[in-house]
Scaffold this motif. Sequence first.
Motif, PDB file in Angstrom:
ATOM      1  N   UNK A  95       0.818  -1.219   0.000  1.00 12.31           N
ATOM      2  CA  UNK A  95       0.000   0.000   0.000  1.00 12.31           C
ATOM      3  C   UNK A  95       0.854   1.272   0.000  1.00 12.31           C
ATOM      4  N   UNK A  96       2.133   1.157   0.302  1.00  8.65           N
ATOM      5  CA  UNK A  96       3.018   2.327   0.301  1.00  8.65           C
ATOM      6  C   UNK A  96       3.567   2.640  -1.080  1.00  8.65           C
ATOM      7  N   UNK A  97       3.307   1.767  -2.041  1.00 11.34           N
ATOM      8  CA  UNK A  97       3.795   1.963  -3.399  1.00 11.34           C
ATOM      9  C   UNK A  97       2.614   2.148  -4.334  1.00 11.34           C
ATOM     10  N   UNK A  98       2.848   2.916  -5.367  1.00 13.55           N
ATOM     11  CA  UNK A  98       1.811   3.132  -6.361  1.00 13.55           C
ATOM     12  C   UNK A  98       2.127   2.253  -7.578  1.00 13.55           C
ATOM     13  N   UNK A  99       1.298   1.252  -7.791  1.00 12.14           N
ATOM     14  CA  UNK A  99       1.520   0.337  -8.907  1.00 12.14           C
ATOM     15  C   UNK A  99       0.677   0.752 -10.096  1.00 12.14           C
ATOM     16  N   UNK A 100       1.280   0.716 -11.268  1.00 15.56           N
ATOM     17  CA  UNK A 100       0.519   0.912 -12.488  1.00 15.56           C
ATOM     18  C   UNK A 100       0.093  -0.433 -13.074  1.00 15.56           C
ATOM     19  N   UNK A 101       0.915  -1.462 -12.851  1.00 14.34           N
ATOM     20  CA  UNK A 101       0.651  -2.792 -13.389  1.00 14.34           C
ATOM     21  C   UNK A 101       1.028  -3.841 -12.354  1.00 14.34           C
ATOM     22  N   UNK A 102       0.226  -4.872 -12.287  1.00 16.22           N
ATOM     23  CA  UNK A 102       0.539  -6.020 -11.451  1.00 16.22           C
ATOM     24  C   UNK A 102       0.477  -7.241 -12.359  1.00 16.22           C
ATOM     25  N   UNK A 103       1.577  -7.962 -12.442  1.00 17.30           N
ATOM     26  CA  UNK A 103       1.627  -9.167 -13.251  1.00 17.30           C
ATOM     27  C   UNK A 103       1.605 -10.393 -12.363  1.00 17.30           C
ATOM     28  N   UNK A 104       1.243 -11.508 -12.956  1.00 15.44           N
ATOM     29  CA  UNK A 104       1.189 -12.763 -12.225  1.00 15.44           C
ATOM     30  C   UNK A 104       1.948 -13.833 -13.012  1.00 15.44           C
ATOM     31  N   UNK A 105       2.490 -14.777 -12.283  1.00 13.09           N
ATOM     32  CA  UNK A 105       3.223 -15.870 -12.927  1.00 13.09           C
ATOM     33  C   UNK A 105       2.329 -16.607 -13.930  1.00 13.09           C
ATOM     34  N   UNK A 106       1.085 -16.825 -13.544  1.00 11.14           N
ATOM     35  CA  UNK A 106       0.164 -17.587 -14.394  1.00 11.14           C
ATOM     36  C   UNK A 106      -0.145 -16.889 -15.716  1.00 11.14           C
ATOM     37  N   UNK A 107      -0.028 -15.570 -15.750  1.00 11.95           N
ATOM     38  CA  UNK A 107      -0.323 -14.812 -16.974  1.00 11.95           C
ATOM     39  C   UNK A 107       0.910 -14.017 -17.420  1.00 11.95           C
ATOM     40  N   UNK A 108       2.069 -14.545 -17.118  1.00 15.19           N
ATOM     41  CA  UNK A 108       3.311 -13.816 -17.391  1.00 15.19           C
ATOM     42  C   UNK A 108       3.456 -13.448 -18.869  1.00 15.19           C
ATOM     43  N   UNK A 109       3.164 -14.384 -19.758  1.00 15.99           N
ATOM     44  CA  UNK A 109       3.286 -14.118 -21.191  1.00 15.99           C
ATOM     45  C   UNK A 109       2.359 -12.975 -21.609  1.00 15.99           C
ATOM     46  N   UNK A 110       1.099 -13.070 -21.231  1.00 16.27           N
ATOM     47  CA  UNK A 110       0.124 -12.052 -21.603  1.00 16.27           C
ATOM     48  C   UNK A 110       0.476 -10.701 -20.982  1.00 16.27           C
ATOM     49  N   UNK A 111       0.915 -10.724 -19.722  1.00 14.57           N
ATOM     50  CA  UNK A 111       1.294  -9.482 -19.040  1.00 14.57           C
ATOM     51  C   UNK A 111       2.492  -8.825 -19.720  1.00 14.57           C
ATOM     52  N   UNK A 112       3.466  -9.638 -20.092  1.00 13.25           N
ATOM     53  CA  UNK A 112       4.662  -9.112 -20.762  1.00 13.25           C
ATOM     54  C   UNK A 112       4.300  -8.483 -22.101  1.00 13.25           C
ATOM     55  N   UNK A 113       3.501  -9.183 -22.873  1.00  9.61           N
ATOM     56  CA  UNK A 113       3.094  -8.653 -24.187  1.00  9.61           C
ATOM     57  C   UNK A 113       2.289  -7.370 -24.018  1.00  9.61           C
ATOM     58  N   UNK A 114       1.416  -7.340 -23.017  1.00 12.00           N
ATOM     59  CA  UNK A 114       0.635  -6.125 -22.754  1.00 12.00           C
ATOM     60  C   UNK A 114       1.560  -4.941 -22.431  1.00 12.00           C
ATOM     61  N   UNK A 115       2.536  -5.162 -21.547  1.00 12.33           N
ATOM     62  CA  UNK A 115       3.444  -4.068 -21.176  1.00 12.33           C
ATOM     63  C   UNK A 115       4.303  -3.626 -22.362  1.00 12.33           C
ATOM     64  N   UNK A 116       4.755  -4.573 -23.167  1.00 12.95           N
ATOM     65  CA  UNK A 116       5.518  -4.195 -24.361  1.00 12.95           C
ATOM     66  C   UNK A 116       4.668  -3.343 -25.296  1.00 12.95           C
ATOM     67  N   UNK A 117       3.393  -3.685 -25.393  1.00  8.58           N
ATOM     68  CA  UNK A 117       2.479  -2.910 -26.221  1.00  8.58           C
ATOM     69  C   UNK A 117       2.273  -1.509 -25.631  1.00  8.58           C
ATOM     70  N   UNK A 118       2.038  -1.432 -24.323  1.00 14.23           N
ATOM     71  CA  UNK A 118       1.837  -0.144 -23.651  1.00 14.23           C
ATOM     72  C   UNK A 118       3.037   0.778 -23.866  1.00 14.23           C
TER      73      UNK A 118
END
Length: 191
Positions: A6-29
């Motif tokens: 709660x002390x940090x401001x996150x823009x994105x949270x990724x998960x191991x289970x969706x690592x591929x999709x999260x990575x591709x999303x961030x590369x796109x962003x």
Amino acid sequence: MHCLPCNLSFDYIGKYETFKEDTIHLLDVFKLLEKIKFDDFEKDAALDAIKDAASWVFSQKEEIAGCDVPFVCALFRVWNRLQSRGFISFKTVFPYKSDSEVRNITRQQFESALTNAHDESALEHLQNSRQAALVQALRSLPKSSVNLIQRAFKLDFLAFGYSRLPLVSIDPTNLHAFEYFQNCPPSFFLT
């Protein structure tokens, strides 16, 4: 509380289970999809995990010896851990039987054995290994310890969308009988 999310401001949270999709999303962003390409994301991730595991165990060789752990057992634990993570089939047998067999093995040779084991692993043997290992680990603990874990990580489970009762959410018909948490290869005790 342990990492004060709660002390940090996150823009994105990724998960191991969706690592591929999260990575591709961030590369796109970040408009990096054209600059960074993956030939085979799953294969690259597996090879990266294998390389890291092999590098780590060889970098710790002196410390392992100082703990009186036979190096063959340390290599086996790496192999076994990669099985529990679904990078090596639970059906693939650890290729070394004794400490003398690995006395002069190099990191590259071990990494090659891990890579070959990964390449020869059937996909259906890899897919449920993480869940089977999780179930095995949780079932090995007393219920009171599982309750403590659930309370300690309650906020993490909520924040990241994980079930507080993973054993309930896993289909037992998809699990296989395999011992994921051995210290040494069974053959080591026969030599």
